[in-house]
Design an enzyme around this catalytic site. Structure first.
Site, PDB file in Angstrom:
ATOM      1  N   LEU A  52      12.361   7.051 -16.398  1.00  0.00           N
ATOM      2  CA  LEU A  52      12.969   6.265 -15.326  1.00  0.00           C
ATOM      3  C   LEU A  52      11.855   5.771 -14.408  1.00  0.00           C
ATOM      4  O   LEU A  52      10.967   6.539 -14.034  1.00  0.00           O
ATOM      5  CB  LEU A  52      13.957   7.109 -14.510  1.00  0.00           C
ATOM      6  CG  LEU A  52      15.377   7.260 -15.042  1.00  0.00           C
ATOM      7  CD1 LEU A  52      16.151   8.252 -14.178  1.00  0.00           C
ATOM      8  CD2 LEU A  52      16.107   5.918 -15.076  1.00  0.00           C
ATOM      9  N   ASP A  53      11.905   4.490 -14.039  1.00  0.00           N
ATOM     10  CA  ASP A  53      10.916   3.958 -13.109  1.00  0.00           C
ATOM     11  C   ASP A  53      10.990   4.707 -11.782  1.00  0.00           C
ATOM     12  O   ASP A  53      12.063   5.210 -11.394  1.00  0.00           O
ATOM     13  CB  ASP A  53      11.175   2.474 -12.863  1.00  0.00           C
ATOM     14  CG  ASP A  53      10.928   1.626 -14.106  1.00  0.00           C
ATOM     15  OD1 ASP A  53      10.011   1.968 -14.864  1.00  0.00           O
ATOM     16  OD2 ASP A  53      11.660   0.638 -14.298  1.00  0.00           O
ATOM     17  N   PRO A  54       9.887   4.776 -11.035  1.00  0.00           N
ATOM     18  CA  PRO A  54       9.908   5.495  -9.752  1.00  0.00           C
ATOM     19  C   PRO A  54      10.989   5.010  -8.788  1.00  0.00           C
ATOM     20  O   PRO A  54      11.582   5.831  -8.074  1.00  0.00           O
ATOM     21  CB  PRO A  54       8.501   5.238  -9.195  1.00  0.00           C
ATOM     22  CG  PRO A  54       7.648   5.107 -10.421  1.00  0.00           C
ATOM     23  CD  PRO A  54       8.512   4.368 -11.417  1.00  0.00           C
ATOM     24  N   PHE A  55      11.276   3.700  -8.750  1.00  0.00           N
ATOM     25  CA  PHE A  55      12.284   3.218  -7.808  1.00  0.00           C
ATOM     26  C   PHE A  55      13.704   3.587  -8.242  1.00  0.00           C
ATOM     27  O   PHE A  55      14.634   3.583  -7.431  1.00  0.00           O
ATOM     28  CB  PHE A  55      12.164   1.691  -7.636  1.00  0.00           C
ATOM     29  CG  PHE A  55      12.958   0.876  -8.625  1.00  0.00           C
ATOM     30  CD1 PHE A  55      14.205   0.373  -8.287  1.00  0.00           C
ATOM     31  CD2 PHE A  55      12.466   0.621  -9.901  1.00  0.00           C
ATOM     32  CE1 PHE A  55      14.941  -0.382  -9.195  1.00  0.00           C
ATOM     33  CE2 PHE A  55      13.182  -0.132 -10.804  1.00  0.00           C
ATOM     34  CZ  PHE A  55      14.422  -0.641 -10.455  1.00  0.00           C
ATOM     35  N   ALA A  56      13.883   3.922  -9.526  1.00  0.00           N
ATOM     36  CA  ALA A  56      15.208   4.213 -10.066  1.00  0.00           C
ATOM     37  C   ALA A  56      15.606   5.662  -9.808  1.00  0.00           C
ATOM     38  O   ALA A  56      14.767   6.532  -9.570  1.00  0.00           O
ATOM     39  CB  ALA A  56      15.233   3.920 -11.563  1.00  0.00           C
TER      40      ALA A  56
END
Length: 290
Positions: A52-56
């Site tokens: 998962l991307d950091p912003f997600a």
């Protein structure tokens, strides 16, 4: 997690731990947190099944011990997401962390805008983990290189607009492994992912996930014997077959389910993953007893 690592993780079994990843933390951070709780550098092997991307935010499957051997199978499970899109703007990365260009052009709402489902061709973002000539695309992009990631075909079984308010809209998406939601949103035209939350991976739901700060004593780890039927057909072995499979011996199993691979269990214990050979015998290729 405040307990002493070696003591806190001593009773945690091998298996799959469901974590609800917060924004601002990477998937690697979550793996590190679990590894620390299990004893730090001397801990059992720990990994995850799907970045998962950091912003997600949302569901991350953390694999403990022998469950790391199931990573390729768990990565292939379908996934569900909810995303809030910023309309009338574009992002160089497809998310809030990129360079934002405000266009003011708002994509129309369905049914005027057809949301793509079925077999969809998409191009993953340049800022993605896809490998280009052996190197992650995002590393090349961060160096300022021109990156063109090859298109791929993905399966989107659901793409619904949940609500729309001004220049924002929310969508629910069910899709195959390898789908980039950032690309699906960007392809709507003048839109990017403002928020992204993974709500499910296969049968696992974020509602059942643990918060990262919970201590190991509270973890409900899904055991290997319960994970295997999710990813492969299962064949139950008798005691002698289980012993032989545990030693990697090929087995004659005429009643095993059809297919190239089968999960081999005995009395609630995960024994191995077997691969069918041309002569019909089952060859244990991934073992779980050692």
């Amino acid at each position: 997690m405040t307990a002493t690592p070696s003591a806190a993780g001593a009773g945690v079994p091998d298996g799959v731990l469901l974590i609800d990843k917060p924004a601002g933390r990477s998937s690697h951070d979550m793996v590190g947190r679990v590894r620390w709780a299990l004893g730090g550098r001397k801990a059992r092997r720990v990994g995850h099944a799907g970045t998962l991307d950091p912003f997600a935010t949302g569901l991350l499957l953390v694999l403990i011990g022998r469950a790391t051997r199931l990573q390729p199978y768990l990565l292939a499970l379908p996934k569900s997401y909810e995303t809030v899109a910023q309309l009338g703007a574009r992002s160089s990365t497809g998310d809030p962390e990129g360079e934002i260009e405000r266009t003011g052009r708002i994509p129309p709402a369905p049914p005027a805008l057809q949301l793509p489902t079925g077999l969809v061709r998409q191009r993953p973002p340049a800022y993605s983990a896809v490998r280009i000539d052996g190197e992650r695309a995002y590393r090349r992009a961060r160096r300022g290189e021109e990156v063109e990631v090859p298109e791929r075909e993905v399966q989107v079984s659901r793409f619904d607009e949940l609500w729309r308010s001004g220049d924002r809209a929310a969508y629910a998406i069910d899709c195959s492994s390898g789908t980039y939601v950032r690309s699906l949103v960007a392809d709507l035209g003048d839109a990017y992912c403002l928020e992204l939350r993974r709500t499910a991976i296969g049968p696992y739901r974020v509602a059942d996930a643990h918060q990262p700060e919970e201590e190991p004593a509270a973890w409900r780890v899904v055991p290997l014997a319960d994970v295997l039927p999710i990813v492969l057909p299962v064949h139950e072995l008798d005691a002698d077959e289980a012993r032989r499979a545990g030693h990697g011996q090929r087995l004659e199993l005429p009643d095993a389910p059809a297919g190239s691979e089968v999960a081999l269990l005995h009395d609630g214990e995960a024994i191995a993953i077997g691969r069918r050979e041309p002569d019909g015998r089952i060859h244990p290729v991934v073992g779980f007893r050692a």
